[in-house]
Every structure is written in C-alpha cells, then in structure tokens.
Motif scaffolding. Structure first.
Motif, PDB file in Angstrom:
ATOM      1  N   GLU A  41      65.147 -11.443  64.328  1.00  0.00           N
ATOM      2  CA  GLU A  41      65.120 -10.828  63.012  1.00  0.00           C
ATOM      3  C   GLU A  41      64.360  -9.518  63.125  1.00  0.00           C
ATOM      4  O   GLU A  41      63.214  -9.489  63.587  1.00  0.00           O
ATOM      5  N   THR A  42      65.012  -8.447  62.732  1.00  0.00           N
ATOM      6  CA  THR A  42      64.413  -7.129  62.825  1.00  0.00           C
ATOM      7  C   THR A  42      64.510  -6.434  61.487  1.00  0.00           C
ATOM      8  O   THR A  42      65.570  -6.436  60.855  1.00  0.00           O
ATOM      9  N   ASP A  43      63.418  -5.850  61.082  1.00  0.00           N
ATOM     10  CA  ASP A  43      63.427  -5.022  59.889  1.00  0.00           C
ATOM     11  C   ASP A  43      63.868  -3.638  60.345  1.00  0.00           C
ATOM     12  O   ASP A  43      63.107  -2.897  60.965  1.00  0.00           O
ATOM     13  N   SER A  44      65.125  -3.296  60.075  1.00  0.00           N
ATOM     14  CA  SER A  44      65.683  -2.048  60.583  1.00  0.00           C
ATOM     15  C   SER A  44      64.964  -0.832  60.028  1.00  0.00           C
ATOM     16  O   SER A  44      64.795   0.170  60.722  1.00  0.00           O
ATOM     17  N   VAL A  45      64.521  -0.894  58.775  1.00  0.00           N
ATOM     18  CA  VAL A  45      63.791   0.238  58.187  1.00  0.00           C
ATOM     19  C   VAL A  45      62.485   0.457  58.941  1.00  0.00           C
ATOM     20  O   VAL A  45      62.136   1.586  59.303  1.00  0.00           O
ATOM     21  N   GLU A  46      61.775  -0.620  59.211  1.00  0.00           N
ATOM     22  CA  GLU A  46      60.514  -0.517  59.943  1.00  0.00           C
ATOM     23  C   GLU A  46      60.749  -0.020  61.365  1.00  0.00           C
ATOM     24  O   GLU A  46      59.975   0.777  61.899  1.00  0.00           O
ATOM     25  N   ALA A  47      61.826  -0.461  61.991  1.00  0.00           N
ATOM     26  CA  ALA A  47      62.148  -0.020  63.348  1.00  0.00           C
ATOM     27  C   ALA A  47      62.410   1.480  63.382  1.00  0.00           C
ATOM     28  O   ALA A  47      61.958   2.180  64.291  1.00  0.00           O
ATOM     29  N   VAL A  48      63.135   2.004  62.393  1.00  0.00           N
ATOM     30  CA  VAL A  48      63.410   3.438  62.333  1.00  0.00           C
ATOM     31  C   VAL A  48      62.116   4.203  62.102  1.00  0.00           C
ATOM     32  O   VAL A  48      61.878   5.248  62.716  1.00  0.00           O
ATOM     33  N   ARG A  49      61.256   3.692  61.256  1.00  0.00           N
ATOM     34  CA  ARG A  49      59.967   4.356  61.023  1.00  0.00           C
ATOM     35  C   ARG A  49      59.142   4.416  62.293  1.00  0.00           C
ATOM     36  O   ARG A  49      58.494   5.431  62.600  1.00  0.00           O
ATOM     37  N   ASP A  50      59.130   3.330  63.044  1.00  0.00           N
ATOM     38  CA  ASP A  50      58.374   3.313  64.298  1.00  0.00           C
ATOM     39  C   ASP A  50      58.903   4.358  65.276  1.00  0.00           C
ATOM     40  O   ASP A  50      58.124   5.063  65.919  1.00  0.00           O
ATOM     41  N   VAL A  51      60.216   4.472  65.376  1.00  0.00           N
ATOM     42  CA  VAL A  51      60.809   5.455  66.283  1.00  0.00           C
ATOM     43  C   VAL A  51      60.462   6.863  65.840  1.00  0.00           C
ATOM     44  O   VAL A  51      60.112   7.718  66.650  1.00  0.00           O
TER      45      VAL A  51
END
Length: 50
Positions: free
Chosen positions: A36-46
């Motif tokens: 399970e990945t929070d895609s919004v959070e992943a984009v913010r991290d990148v």
C-alpha cells in the motif's frame, strides 16, 4: 541484441517440485506481496529530494 527461445530454455524447463494441479494465477498470487503506497506522499518525497 535479440532474444530467442533458446535464451529462455532454462526458465521453461519443468521443475519436479512444482505442483501442476495448482493454476498458474493461484500460484502467482501466493507469491505476490500487497504494497500500500500513498502516491501523493511518494510524489512529495521525490520532489523534496530534487
């Protein structure tokens, strides 16, 4: 570079430990991992790393 069926021969050989009565989809689902990945959070991290 091109691939031929000879390149995959070692992967296509039957494994005596395989249970051929189990459908392929079922066998693969047993190996799958639910992530399970929070895609919004992943984009913010990148974006923060850049």
């Amino acid at each position: 570079m091109s691939l031929t069926t000879d390149d995959f021969a070692e992967f296509l050989a039957e494994d005596p430990e395989d249970d051929t009565d189990v459908p392929l989809g079922t066998a693969l689902s047993e190996l799958a991992v639910d992530v399970e990945t929070d895609s919004v959070e992943a984009v913010r991290d990148v974006r923060e790393r850049l």
